[in-house]
Design a protein around this motif. Structure first.
Motif, short mmCIF file in Angstrom:
data_model
loop_
_atom_site.label_atom_id
_atom_site.label_comp_id
_atom_site.label_asym_id
_atom_site.label_seq_id
_atom_site.Cartn_x
_atom_site.Cartn_y
_atom_site.Cartn_z
N ARG A 198 0.84 -1.19 0.00
CA ARG A 198 0.00 0.00 0.00
C ARG A 198 0.88 1.24 0.00
N ALA A 199 0.38 2.30 -0.60
CA ALA A 199 1.15 3.53 -0.72
C ALA A 199 1.59 4.06 0.64
N GLU A 200 0.75 3.92 1.66
CA GLU A 200 1.11 4.46 2.97
C GLU A 200 2.28 3.73 3.61
N HIS A 201 2.65 2.56 3.06
CA HIS A 201 3.77 1.81 3.61
C HIS A 201 5.07 2.04 2.84
N THR A 202 4.98 2.73 1.74
CA THR A 202 6.16 2.96 0.92
C THR A 202 6.65 4.39 1.14
N PRO A 203 7.79 4.56 1.80
CA PRO A 203 8.26 5.92 2.03
C PRO A 203 8.62 6.59 0.71
N GLU A 204 8.38 7.88 0.64
CA GLU A 204 8.70 8.62 -0.57
C GLU A 204 10.21 8.72 -0.70
N GLY A 218 2.65 15.49 1.64
CA GLY A 218 3.75 15.24 0.73
C GLY A 218 3.33 14.70 -0.63
N ALA A 219 2.04 14.78 -0.93
CA ALA A 219 1.59 14.29 -2.24
C ALA A 219 2.10 15.21 -3.33
N CYS A 220 2.01 14.75 -4.55
CA CYS A 220 2.50 15.55 -5.69
C CYS A 220 1.78 16.88 -5.76
N LYS A 272 11.01 13.13 -4.37
CA LYS A 272 10.86 14.47 -3.80
C LYS A 272 11.55 15.50 -4.68
N ALA A 273 12.76 15.18 -5.14
CA ALA A 273 13.51 16.10 -5.98
C ALA A 273 12.80 16.33 -7.31
N GLU A 286 9.67 19.77 -10.93
CA GLU A 286 8.45 19.98 -11.70
C GLU A 286 7.73 21.25 -11.23
N ALA A 287 7.65 21.44 -9.92
CA ALA A 287 6.98 22.63 -9.39
C ALA A 287 7.73 23.89 -9.82
#
Length: 146
Positions: free
Chosen positions: A104-110, A138-140, A115-116, A121-122
Motif C-alpha cells: 500500500r502507498a502508505e507503507h512505501t516511504p517517498e 507530501g503528495a504531488c 521528492k527532488a 516539476e513545481a
C-alpha cells in the motif's frame, strides 16, 4: 482498542501510542521492518520467531498494521484491526496485508529522488507562470493553470 484475536491472544492497544510499524501480538511489541533487527537488535532470533509463529493473517491474529489502524482512526472510522501476514520470500522478508499482495502507498516511504522530481516539476511550472499548490501529506503538486 481492545479485542481477542482469533487464536485467543488479547490485545489492548492504541495505534497512536506507537509509530508506523507492525504490532506483534504474542510478544506485545512493535516491529519496525525498516530498521535493523526490526527495531529490536537485542533479539537476534526475532525474524525466525515471527516466521515460525504460524498461522499469520486474520486466522492467526498475530500481526497488526499500526499505520492502517491509525489511518482508520484519523478518518473517523471505528477501531478496526488490520491483520498482516509475514512472508520470508526470495526477495527477503515482507509484511503484507491479509487482503492483498500489493504494498500500500502508505507503507512505501517517498524516495529522495521522487521528492527532488516534484520540486523540479513545481519549479518548472512556476517559472512558466503557473500557480503551484502543494498537497498535504507530501503528495504531488497540483498545477493550476489560469
Amino acid at each position: 482498542m481492545s479485542a481477542i484475536s482469533p487464536t485467543g491472544f488479547t490485545w489492548d492497544i492504541d495505534p497512536y501510542d506507537f509509530t508506523d510499524g507492525v504490532y506483534y501480538v504474542p510478544a506485545g511489541m512493535e516491529l519496525q521492518p525498516r530498521e535493523p533487527g526490526w527495531g529490536h537488535p537485542d533479539q537476534p532470533d526475532l525474524r525466525e520467531r515471527v516466521s515460525d509463529d504460524r498461522p499469520h493473517g486474520i486466522g492467526g491474529g498475530k500481526l497488526l498494521c499500526l499505520l492502517c489502524m491509525r489511518l482508520h482512526a484519523d478518518r473517523g472510522l471505528p477501531p478496526t484491526p488490520v491483520w498482516m501476514t509475514f512472508v520470508d520470500g526470495r526477495y527477503g522478508p515482507v509484511f503484507r496485508h491479509e487482503n492483498g499482495r500489493s504494498p500500500r502507498a502508505e507503507h512505501t516511504p517517498e524516495s529522495d529522488i521522487h521528492k527532488a522530481l516534484k520540486e523540479r516539476e513545481a519549479g518548472t511550472w512556476t517559472a512558466a507562470g503557473a500557480q503551484v499548490r502543494r498537497r498535504a501529506g507530501g503528495a504531488c503538486c497540483r498545477v493550476c493553470r489560469g
